[in-house]
Design a protein around this motif. Structure first.
Motif, PDB file in Angstrom:
ATOM      1  N   GLY A  40     -32.981  15.473 -16.341  1.00  0.00           N
ATOM      2  CA  GLY A  40     -33.420  15.511 -14.955  1.00  0.00           C
ATOM      3  C   GLY A  40     -33.941  16.875 -14.562  1.00  0.00           C
ATOM      4  N   ALA A  83     -33.012  22.654 -10.361  1.00  0.00           N
ATOM      5  CA  ALA A  83     -32.911  22.514 -11.815  1.00  0.00           C
ATOM      6  C   ALA A  83     -34.293  22.295 -12.411  1.00  0.00           C
ATOM      7  N   ARG A  94     -25.190  14.802 -17.626  1.00  0.00           N
ATOM      8  CA  ARG A  94     -24.763  14.507 -16.251  1.00  0.00           C
ATOM      9  C   ARG A  94     -24.184  15.718 -15.544  1.00  0.00           C
ATOM     10  N   LEU A  96     -26.788  18.137 -14.564  1.00  0.00           N
ATOM     11  CA  LEU A  96     -27.599  17.613 -13.460  1.00  0.00           C
ATOM     12  C   LEU A  96     -26.839  17.745 -12.145  1.00  0.00           C
ATOM     13  N   GLN A 124     -28.404  20.638  -9.925  1.00  0.00           N
ATOM     14  CA  GLN A 124     -29.329  20.085  -8.937  1.00  0.00           C
ATOM     15  C   GLN A 124     -28.579  19.483  -7.745  1.00  0.00           C
ATOM     16  N   TRP A 125     -27.809  18.447  -7.991  1.00  0.00           N
ATOM     17  CA  TRP A 125     -27.203  17.705  -6.885  1.00  0.00           C
ATOM     18  C   TRP A 125     -26.356  18.575  -5.972  1.00  0.00           C
TER      19      TRP A 125
END
Length: 132
Positions: free
Chosen positions: A56, A61, A67, A70, A74-75
């Motif tokens: 991702g 990012a 995961r 990510l 990012q999240w």
């Protein structure tokens, strides 16, 4: 080089189909569930929706694999200062593989972000997803 791109696109198109009604419902449900995770800042629920080796990228990012990378890269940098996130499902482009085991989704979304002063601003975006 252009002939390779055209050939690739032609070959890829032959292996994609318009999804069945049931597949379309399932994919839209996935998109809505993910949007709920963003709005609720629910990383744990969203984590289960992605493969361990997800690739991702986003505003923070540049490119991450996995995961946890990510989520952390990012999240966690975006979701807490986001409100009203939703996919524009009527504008989404969705196709499935001929075998029906993979889907391609290109979907715009809308949300609001918060700047460093705390002021909310419109933050539209787009996503490209491969679901399997």
């Amino acid at each position: 080089m252009k002939w390779r791109e055209a050939r690739f696109m032609s070959t890829a198109s032959a292996n994609r189909v318009v999804p069945s009604k049931s597949a379309l419902v399932e994919i839209r449900h996935w998109l809505e569930a993910f949007a709920e995770c963003v709005r609720a800042v629910d990383y744990d629920r969203a984590r289960d929706m992605f493969a361990d080796n997800v690739v991702g990228f986003g505003t923070f990012a540049t490119m991450v694999v996995g995961r946890d990378r990510l989520i952390d890269g990012q999240w966690r940098n975006i979701w807490g200062c986001t409100r009203g996130f939703k996919f524009l499902l009527d504008a989404a482009h969705i196709e499935t593989s001929a075998a029906g085991d993979m889907a391609f989704v290109a979907a715009p979304w809308i949300s609001q972000g918060r700047d460093t002063t705390g002021k909310w601003f419109d933050r539209p975006g787009r996503s490209t997803l491969v679901l399997r």
